[in-house]
Design a protein around this motif. Structure first.
Motif, short mmCIF file in Angstrom:
data_model
loop_
_atom_site.label_atom_id
_atom_site.label_comp_id
_atom_site.label_asym_id
_atom_site.label_seq_id
_atom_site.Cartn_x
_atom_site.Cartn_y
_atom_site.Cartn_z
N GLY A 36 29.63 34.37 41.16
CA GLY A 36 29.72 33.01 41.67
C GLY A 36 28.73 32.05 41.06
N SER A 37 27.84 32.53 40.22
CA SER A 37 26.77 31.67 39.70
C SER A 37 27.08 31.04 38.35
N PHE A 38 28.17 31.39 37.72
CA PHE A 38 28.50 30.75 36.44
C PHE A 38 29.99 30.45 36.38
N ASP A 39 30.30 29.47 35.57
CA ASP A 39 31.70 29.08 35.40
C ASP A 39 32.34 29.91 34.30
N MET A 40 33.48 30.45 34.63
CA MET A 40 34.20 31.24 33.64
C MET A 40 35.26 30.36 32.99
N PRO A 41 35.51 30.56 31.72
CA PRO A 41 36.59 29.82 31.09
C PRO A 41 37.94 30.19 31.72
N GLU A 42 38.86 29.24 31.72
CA GLU A 42 40.17 29.47 32.33
C GLU A 42 40.90 30.65 31.71
N LYS A 45 39.60 33.75 33.25
CA LYS A 45 40.11 33.89 34.61
C LYS A 45 41.54 34.40 34.61
#
Length: 114
Positions: A36-42, A45
């Motif tokens: 939950g602490s970093f944004d994953m590329p679409e 995902k």
């Protein structure tokens, strides 16, 4: 002397088991905390969404068909018949009924075919 040897084996077994439990917990907990602490590329995902869809059939197929020289895909294998029943039930009903039909059909086919 033999009893002391088995006691040492049990202690080693418990120690190894506890270390493995701790290692597994740390690995899983660290990934869950970091997710939950970093944004994953679409794209990542979307790719991760297909992991259960691809892994579960591989696990189920090995369990149903067997592996190596014991692989058996025919109607004499009660697990294949139960899988067919589960697939047909899953087209109409929810997961609970699929599990119930799988258990009942597997017991039925094992009893009458084997």
């Amino acid at each position: 002397m033999e009893q002391v040897h088995s006691q040492l084996d049990m202690n080693n077994f418990l120690l190894i088991t506890l270390v493995m439990v701790l290692a597994t917990f740390i690995i899983r907990f660290s990934v869950i905390c970091m997710a939950g602490s970093f944004d994953m590329p679409e794209r990542l995902k979307k790719t991760l969404r297909f992991v259960p869809v691809t892994v579960l059939p591989a696990i189920i197929a090995v369990e149903i068909l067997g592996s190596g020289s014991n692989m058996e895909f025919n109607l004499h294998n009660p697990k294949v018949l139960a899988a067919i029943v589960c697939t047909l039930v899953s087209l109409r009903f929810n997961l609970i009924w699929v599990v119930v039909s799988g258990i009942v059909s597997l017991l039925f086919f094992q009893h009458f075919l084997c």
